[in-house]
Design an enzyme around this catalytic site. Sequence first.
Site, PDB file in Angstrom:
ATOM      1  N   HIS A 311     -26.396  52.551  51.771  1.00  0.00           N
ATOM      2  CA  HIS A 311     -25.823  51.832  52.905  1.00  0.00           C
ATOM      3  C   HIS A 311     -26.254  50.381  52.827  1.00  0.00           C
ATOM      4  CE1 HIS A 311     -24.787  50.839  57.051  1.00  0.00           C
ATOM      5  NE2 HIS A 311     -24.008  51.898  57.000  1.00  0.00           N
ATOM      6  N   ASP A 368     -21.926  60.105  56.304  1.00  0.00           N
ATOM      7  CA  ASP A 368     -20.795  60.819  55.710  1.00  0.00           C
ATOM      8  C   ASP A 368     -21.212  61.975  54.811  1.00  0.00           C
ATOM      9  OD1 ASP A 368     -18.717  59.363  56.839  1.00  0.00           O
ATOM     10  OD2 ASP A 368     -19.084  57.707  55.471  1.00  0.00           O
TER      11      ASP A 368
HETATM   12  N1  CMC Z   1     -24.627  55.772  43.969  1.00  0.00           N
HETATM   13  C1  CMC Z   1     -25.233  55.155  42.928  1.00  0.00           C
HETATM   14  N2  CMC Z   1     -25.755  53.917  42.992  1.00  0.00           N
HETATM   15  C2  CMC Z   1     -25.640  53.260  44.141  1.00  0.00           C
HETATM   16  C3  CMC Z   1     -25.014  53.822  45.267  1.00  0.00           C
HETATM   17  C4  CMC Z   1     -24.490  55.137  45.153  1.00  0.00           C
HETATM   18  N3  CMC Z   1     -23.898  55.728  46.189  1.00  0.00           N
HETATM   19  N4  CMC Z   1     -25.032  52.938  46.294  1.00  0.00           N
HETATM   20  C5  CMC Z   1     -25.642  51.852  45.826  1.00  0.00           C
HETATM   21  N5  CMC Z   1     -26.020  52.040  44.527  1.00  0.00           N
HETATM   22  C6  CMC Z   1     -26.774  51.096  43.694  1.00  0.00           C
HETATM   23  C7  CMC Z   1     -25.893  49.967  43.158  1.00  0.00           C
HETATM   24  O1  CMC Z   1     -25.342  50.292  41.928  1.00  0.00           O
HETATM   25  C8  CMC Z   1     -26.877  48.823  43.090  1.00  0.00           C
HETATM   26  O2  CMC Z   1     -27.684  49.011  41.947  1.00  0.00           O
HETATM   27  P1  CMC Z   1     -28.239  47.715  41.141  1.00  0.00           P
HETATM   28  O3  CMC Z   1     -29.138  46.990  42.104  1.00  0.00           O
HETATM   29  O4  CMC Z   1     -28.958  48.299  39.975  1.00  0.00           O
HETATM   30  O5  CMC Z   1     -27.031  46.916  40.731  1.00  0.00           O
HETATM   31  C9  CMC Z   1     -27.782  49.048  44.296  1.00  0.00           C
HETATM   32  O6  CMC Z   1     -27.764  50.472  44.534  1.00  0.00           O
HETATM   33  C10 CMC Z   1     -27.326  48.306  45.553  1.00  0.00           C
HETATM   34  O7  CMC Z   1     -25.987  48.686  45.830  1.00  0.00           O
HETATM   35  P2  CMC Z   1     -24.850  47.702  46.323  1.00  0.00           P
HETATM   36  O8  CMC Z   1     -23.532  48.229  45.875  1.00  0.00           O
HETATM   37  O9  CMC Z   1     -25.202  46.302  45.949  1.00  0.00           O
HETATM   38  O10 CMC Z   1     -25.023  47.869  47.884  1.00  0.00           O
HETATM   39  P3  CMC Z   1     -23.979  47.509  49.004  1.00  0.00           P
HETATM   40  O11 CMC Z   1     -24.773  47.255  50.223  1.00  0.00           O
HETATM   41  O12 CMC Z   1     -23.061  46.432  48.540  1.00  0.00           O
HETATM   42  O13 CMC Z   1     -23.102  48.849  49.149  1.00  0.00           O
HETATM   43  C11 CMC Z   1     -22.341  50.946  49.910  1.00  0.00           C
HETATM   44  C12 CMC Z   1     -23.290  49.783  50.168  1.00  0.00           C
HETATM   45  C13 CMC Z   1     -22.353  51.878  51.119  1.00  0.00           C
HETATM   46  C14 CMC Z   1     -20.910  50.427  49.730  1.00  0.00           C
HETATM   47  C15 CMC Z   1     -22.792  51.699  48.637  1.00  0.00           C
HETATM   48  O14 CMC Z   1     -24.100  52.201  48.816  1.00  0.00           O
HETATM   49  C16 CMC Z   1     -21.831  52.809  48.243  1.00  0.00           C
HETATM   50  O15 CMC Z   1     -20.835  52.565  47.574  1.00  0.00           O
HETATM   51  N6  CMC Z   1     -22.130  54.098  48.690  1.00  0.00           N
HETATM   52  C17 CMC Z   1     -21.211  55.182  48.441  1.00  0.00           C
HETATM   53  C18 CMC Z   1     -20.087  55.141  49.469  1.00  0.00           C
HETATM   54  C19 CMC Z   1     -20.513  55.601  50.829  1.00  0.00           C
HETATM   55  O16 CMC Z   1     -21.179  56.612  50.985  1.00  0.00           O
HETATM   56  N7  CMC Z   1     -20.081  54.862  51.868  1.00  0.00           N
HETATM   57  C20 CMC Z   1     -20.336  55.215  53.259  1.00  0.00           C
HETATM   58  C21 CMC Z   1     -21.207  54.224  53.957  1.00  0.00           C
HETATM   59  S1  CMC Z   1     -21.787  54.844  55.546  1.00  0.00           S
HETATM   60  C22 CMC Z   1     -20.390  55.013  56.508  1.00  0.00           C
HETATM   61  C23 CMC Z   1     -19.694  53.736  56.789  1.00  0.00           C
HETATM   62  O17 CMC Z   1     -20.332  52.762  57.165  1.00  0.00           O
HETATM   63  O18 CMC Z   1     -18.469  53.703  56.671  1.00  0.00           O
END
Ligand code: CMC
Length: 434
Positions: A311, A368
């Site tokens: 998140h 989720d």
């Molecule tokens: N699986 C694998 N790696 C992950 C994941 C994941 N679900 N989420 C983040 N990472 C890694 C990412 O690759 C990055 O690694 P590095 O620093 O080595 O490059 C690090 O963790 C930080 O991730 P980010 O993508 O920069 O973080 P963000 O804040 O931009 O993204 C997120 C947040 C929710 C989009 C992401 O964690 C994600 O895609 N999660 C899966 C989708 C999900 O479950 N979404 C629901 C969110 S809660 C409900 C809502 O608010 O709608």
Amino acid sequence: MSNTPKKTVTITDNATGKSAEFPVLAGSIGPEVIDIRALHPQLGYFTFDPGFMATGSCESSITYIDGDEGVLLHRGYKIADLAEQSDFLEVCYLLLNGELPNAGQKQEFDHAITYHTMVHEQMQFFLRGFRRDAHPMAVMCGLVGAMSAFYHDSTDIHDPQQRMIAAHRLIAKMPTLAAMAYKYSVGQPTVYPSNDLSYAQNFLRMLFAVPCETWKDNPVLSRAMDRILILHADHEQNASTSTVRLSGSSGANPFACIAAGIASLWGPAHGGANEAVLTMLQQIGHKNNIPEFVKRAKDKNDSFRLMGFGHRVYKNYDPRAKVMQDTCREVLGTLGIKDPLLDLAMELERIALEDEYFVDRKLYPNVDFYSGIILRAMGFPTSMFTVLFAVARTVGWISQWKEMIEDPAQKIGRPRQLYTGPVERPFVPLAKRG
Ligand code: CMC
């Protein structure tokens, strides 16, 4: 701004030696923010923060999140307390009005919502324009956007009474529209709302009742539905809420703004994740395959991610996920369902939470992760999961929209950019282009 700045931050341009002082604004809790609105006039710079990693886009008194501690408060109340002790309509009143209602206010509000559940009959004809296999989120974008064409008497955003009526209409009619979209997709007749029932009961009945059978309420399921609605009701300045605010900042009507929010919510990184979690669990299929998928999630060359994990704000267990996990057990227990996907999800959670990659990045299950399993057990098809999220989030969107419109300092949202395209150049006539 409600703040009287006591602190300032000075920014010095090392190239010119010019300095400027900027006020630091403090909220009631949470990190202070630097008010950089005068940065460009003073130093000639804009800030650069794609994805809003460290940028506050508004002042708000609705929802507070402490991502490091895993805290979520609505108007100061803990989400777990609301989920345990309140009901969805009470939470709606709280989000919209700032305080929990007293008994009289609660009765009045429940009445205002319950008695506006029907939608204009002509909506049925509009609905029939969609293909039967349309994704229900596509249908919802259309139906909710179309509300602005049906309810002209609540689109004047400058009239507080009309704003409140629009809010009530949206909260009241979203379950009806969602159920219509579902019934249409499965070829069953629409079930009209029943005002004797609670919000959650009415929603479940409109979704699952059929004219040839008597629908019976299962209190554990309607309570679970109510709790799921509470858990999704608002979540600060997330992508869909920010979309609603940005759309609304131009003066667009509330129905159009909520339709924009629905479109944003649909994405798999946001509300679409609950659908994606179930697809992922089905894809994993068996506990023995977990290590392979965890390995893929860690591989930067593989687009696979553990859905329902991570998140932007929570760097700790999402407090909503805890309540969701308990509700999941309760629902499956009541229905006597032994869902292998729940066991798979729990094993996946255990393995991921022990893995250095997820530990180092503070990636925990989010809301989720378990919601899809409950919804599936309750009979929701996967394509309806995000629709349910939209029904619940409508109150958050409209409360945030209303707060923005009522803020005297409100301005149209207009981000700046770092331009990297061609500089000005002469036009070349077609005949002279190579
Ligand atoms: N699986 C694998 N790696 C992950 C994941 C994941 N679900 N989420 C983040 N990472 C890694 C990412 O690759 C990055 O690694 P590095 O620093 O080595 O490059 C690090 O963790 C930080 O991730 P980010 O993508 O920069 O973080 P963000 O804040 O931009 O993204 C997120 C947040 C929710 C989009 C992401 O964690 C994600 O895609 N999660 C899966 C989708 C999900 O479950 N979404 C629901 C969110 S809660 C409900 C809502 O608010 O709608």
